[in-house]
Design a protein around this motif. Structure first.
Motif, short mmCIF file in Angstrom:
data_model
loop_
_atom_site.label_atom_id
_atom_site.label_comp_id
_atom_site.label_asym_id
_atom_site.label_seq_id
_atom_site.Cartn_x
_atom_site.Cartn_y
_atom_site.Cartn_z
N LEU A 50 75.86 -60.58 46.67
CA LEU A 50 75.77 -61.68 46.50
C LEU A 50 77.63 -61.89 46.33
O LEU A 50 78.42 -61.41 45.72
N HIS A 51 77.84 -63.35 47.01
CA HIS A 51 79.30 -63.61 46.89
C HIS A 51 79.83 -63.95 45.35
O HIS A 51 78.92 -64.47 44.70
N GLU A 52 80.96 -63.51 45.15
CA GLU A 52 81.58 -63.33 43.57
C GLU A 52 81.32 -64.90 43.22
O GLU A 52 81.11 -64.88 42.05
N GLY A 53 81.97 -65.63 43.88
CA GLY A 53 81.93 -67.33 43.39
C GLY A 53 80.57 -67.75 42.92
O GLY A 53 80.53 -68.24 42.00
N ALA A 55 78.10 -65.70 42.00
CA ALA A 55 77.56 -64.91 40.70
C ALA A 55 78.43 -65.36 39.83
O ALA A 55 77.69 -65.68 38.65
N ALA A 56 79.37 -65.74 39.67
CA ALA A 56 80.22 -66.33 38.70
C ALA A 56 79.48 -67.77 38.10
O ALA A 56 79.50 -67.98 37.04
N LYS A 57 79.28 -68.59 39.26
CA LYS A 57 78.59 -69.82 38.83
C LYS A 57 77.26 -69.65 37.98
O LYS A 57 76.84 -70.22 37.15
N LEU A 58 76.34 -68.72 38.75
CA LEU A 58 75.18 -68.45 37.97
C LEU A 58 75.49 -67.95 36.78
O LEU A 58 74.82 -68.17 35.56
N MET A 61 76.17 -70.63 34.27
CA MET A 61 74.99 -71.52 34.07
C MET A 61 74.07 -71.05 33.62
O MET A 61 72.69 -71.33 33.28
N LYS A 62 74.03 -69.60 33.12
CA LYS A 62 73.16 -68.66 32.41
C LYS A 62 71.81 -68.49 33.07
O LYS A 62 70.77 -68.72 32.67
N ILE A 63 72.18 -68.17 34.66
CA ILE A 63 70.93 -67.95 35.28
C ILE A 63 70.97 -66.46 35.54
O ILE A 63 71.94 -66.00 36.18
#
Length: 148
Positions: A50-53, A55-58, A61-63
């Motif tokens: 998974l791309h780190e950016g 993963a950071a967005k997820l 957003m608490k996904i």
């Protein structure tokens, strides 16, 4: 059981984001047992993570998400899926080629479920636009599947 496969070019960004967003929506709706949700690439892949950016967005957003290894879609995926939701029109064309067409009309742009023919961008600036479009598409796809 409704089987959904999300597809982007490399299966390290947009399609796994859609996979994890959709899993959260389905879980929140109490429908987890009714769905099988996964993702794949429309192009050859080396099994990247998974791309780190993304993963950071997820995380922002608490996904919830799990470890991810990219894979390419195969012709065998077509009969196994009810919906193949692609992130852009290039993915749609590549998936149709890999699967030998789309006789059952199950290969669509994700945002078609929201009544739009727009590609979902690879928005490296925090992935806000990517996330918002994917969330909109997944919510619409969930409504679509509930109507079936």
């Amino acid at each position: 059981m409704k089987r959904i496969l999300f597809v982007c070019s490399g299966n390290t960004g947009r399609s796994p984001m859609a996979e994890f967003v959709m899993k959260k929506l389905v879980d929140d709706a109490g429908l987890k047992k009714d769905f099988s949700i996964s993702s794949a690439a429309s192009k050859p892949t080396d099994g990247g993570s998974l791309h780190e950016g993304i993963a950071a967005k997820l995380r922002e957003m608490k996904i919830p998400y799990t470890e991810h290894h990219a894979r390419q879609i195969t012709p065998q995926d077509y009969p196994e899926c009810d919906v193949i939701a692609c992130m852009d029109s290039g993915n749609v064309n590549q998936v149709r080629e890999i699967c030998g067409g789309d006789p059952d009309k199950k290969i669509k742009l994700l945002l078609e479920f929201a009544g739009e023919s727009k590609d979902i961008p690879w928005d490296k600036n925090g992935f806000a636009e990517t996330y918002n479009d994917i969330l909109h598409g997944c919510r619409s796809l969930l409504k679509f599947t509930e109507g079936k």
